[in-house]
Design an enzyme around this catalytic site. Structure first.
Site, PDB file in Angstrom:
ATOM      1  N   SER A   1       0.824  -1.285   0.013  1.00 12.12           N
ATOM      2  CA  SER A   1      -0.132   0.166  -0.063  1.00 12.12           C
ATOM      3  C   SER A   1       0.881   1.262   0.036  1.00 12.12           C
ATOM      4  CB  SER A   1      -0.952   0.198   1.029  1.00 12.12           C
ATOM      5  OG  SER A   1       0.085   0.010   2.335  1.00 12.12           O
TER       6      SER A   1
ATOM      7  N   ASP B   1       4.102  -0.839   6.877  1.00 13.34           N
ATOM      8  CA  ASP B   1       3.849  -2.271   7.179  1.00 13.34           C
ATOM      9  C   ASP B   1       3.725  -3.166   6.082  1.00 13.34           C
ATOM     10  OD1 ASP B   1       3.336  -1.548   9.979  1.00 13.34           O
ATOM     11  OD2 ASP B   1       0.893  -0.821   9.467  1.00 13.34           O
ATOM     12  N   SER B   2       3.432  -2.693   5.135  1.00 15.43           N
ATOM     13  CA  SER B   2       3.421  -3.624   3.870  1.00 15.43           C
ATOM     14  C   SER B   2       4.774  -3.765   3.183  1.00 15.43           C
ATOM     15  CB  SER B   2       2.191  -3.449   2.528  1.00 15.43           C
ATOM     16  OG  SER B   2       2.453  -2.064   2.452  1.00 15.43           O
TER      17      SER B   2
ATOM     18  N   CYS C   1     -13.886  -3.410   2.409  1.00 18.11           N
ATOM     19  CA  CYS C   1     -12.640  -3.446   1.422  1.00 18.11           C
ATOM     20  C   CYS C   1     -11.723  -4.722   1.643  1.00 18.11           C
ATOM     21  CB  CYS C   1     -11.682  -2.305   1.934  1.00 18.11           C
ATOM     22  SG  CYS C   1     -10.097  -2.083   0.681  1.00 18.11           S
TER      23      CYS C   1
ATOM     24  N   CYS D   1      -9.561   5.959   4.010  1.00 20.07           N
ATOM     25  CA  CYS D   1      -8.533   6.439   2.961  1.00 20.07           C
ATOM     26  C   CYS D   1      -9.269   7.350   1.951  1.00 20.07           C
ATOM     27  CB  CYS D   1      -7.888   5.189   2.381  1.00 20.07           C
ATOM     28  SG  CYS D   1      -9.072   4.077   1.625  1.00 20.07           S
TER      29      CYS D   1
END
Length: 353
Positions: free
Chosen positions: A10, A14-15, A102, A198
């Site tokens: 993203s 974290d990702s 999502c 978001c």
């Protein structure tokens, strides 16, 4: 054994670390970013997944890790399943949880399906959750970092999806994640995170709703539990069950929104005690683990407390919930996700009816 894996990237730390961990483990790693929604240029700041800047950050990390990176355009799916649902729920007097939608529709359905088109064996994400097996069924358990735990948003995952998904940050704290990113010099190591929705600019959902649907608000009465008119309001979309601020009712005891009647555009208010729900119904329930005799706790907000409860399945995809201590659970708003746990293990969830 090394596998081909797709990492949902993203543009956040974290990702980024999830991808780095896969590379370190020797897996053939492919990064994929999702183009979810169009935002004006002035809104392209660190939002976590929507803005072009975030996709650029994800691409930069992929380059540092020397892995391929692709962007998937899922704007149509996201608009239909998340944004339109968000608008419709508020218009109907309910409180939506778009991150659940999502995850269910876009990430673990649409993205997971397309990850397999890469020939990947696994989809990897940066969620703070742990995959577990209980009584022969797969589910998720709360992460080591309880403050960052994201299992509340994952209750809709199927057994097949759980079998092909990994959450490498489940045993990390947030600070450990950042330290790992710093050690590797990743471009996102110090990137701030956002707790906002978001696709909602500046975290102002009311302005977003009016921009998307100018006629969404209908003025109406604010009434007490006996039906006495106490004041007027500009539209039920300005309120959610449990809200105290913004009623502008003058003096008297503190009042809270107890119910929203969208058909008549009426906001019902009462004192705090009126928020306690001794019984409520949860619809469209999905179980990862059948509860049988396990004592369960129900959680109705991501940051809320899980409260011990009695769960009675009705046989039509709904369950009746009776919290042992309704006051401890707090306000229960229609449209919220109600997620069931046994200790740290997620058993299932659904939507407050």
């Amino acid at each position: 054994m090394a596998k081909r894996v797709v990492v949902a990237m993203s543009g956040g730390v974290d990702s980024s670390v999830a991808a780095a961990l896969m590379v370190e483990a020797g897996h053939e790693t492919i990064g994929v970013g999702l183009r979810l929604a169009d935002r004006p240029a002035q809104e392209s700041f660190h939002r976590g997944c929507c803005a072009p800047r975030d996709l650029a950050d994800a691409r930069a990390v992929a380059a540092q890790l020397d892995i391929p990176f692709y962007v998937m355009d899922v704007r149509e799916s996201f608009k239909e399943s998340v944004i339109e649902d968000f608008i419709n729920e508020y218009e109907s007097g309910r409180t939506p949880v778009p991150c659940v939608k999502c995850n269910q529709v876009v990430k673990f359905d649409y993205l997971a399906e397309r990850a397999m088109a890469f020939g990947a064996e696994l989809l990897v994400t940066g969620h703070y959750a742990r995959r577990v097996e209980v009584c022969g069924s797969l589910s998720v358990a709360r992460s080591l970092d309880k403050e960052k735990d994201q299992t509340y948003f994952l209750f809709g995952m199927t057994q097949e999806q759980l079998a092909r998904t990994r959450f490498p940050l489940g045993e990390f704290t947030k600070e450990q994640t950042r330290e790992y990113a710093r050690k590797l010099g990743l471009a996102t190591a110090e990137k701030p995170e956002s707790q906002e929705i978001c696709f909602v600019p500046k975290d102002d959902y009311r302005a977003f709703l009016k921009a998307e649907k100018p006629d969404i608000d209908r003025p109406g009465d604010i009434v007490d539990l006996e039906g006495n008119v106490l004041g007027r309001h500009g539209g039920v979309t300005n309120f959610t069950v449990g809200q105290r601020r913004g009623l502008d009712l003058g003096g008297g005891p503190p009042r809270y929104v107890v119910e929203l009647e969208s058909d008549s555009a009426t906001v019902v208010v009462g004192e705090r005690e009126a928020l306690a729900r001794e019984v409520f119904i949860v619809r469209d329930v999905r179980w990862s683990i059948l509860p049988e005799s396990a004592p369960l706790q129900v959680q109705v907000r991501h940051r809320g407390r899980a409260a011990a409860c009695a769960v009675a399945p009705k046989g039509d995809g709904t369950v009746e919930i009776r919290p042992h201590d309704p006051a401890y659970l707090g306000a229960v708003a229609p449209g919220q996700a109600a997620v069931f746990y046994s200790g740290d293990v997620l058993y299932g969830g659904g939507w407050v009816a």
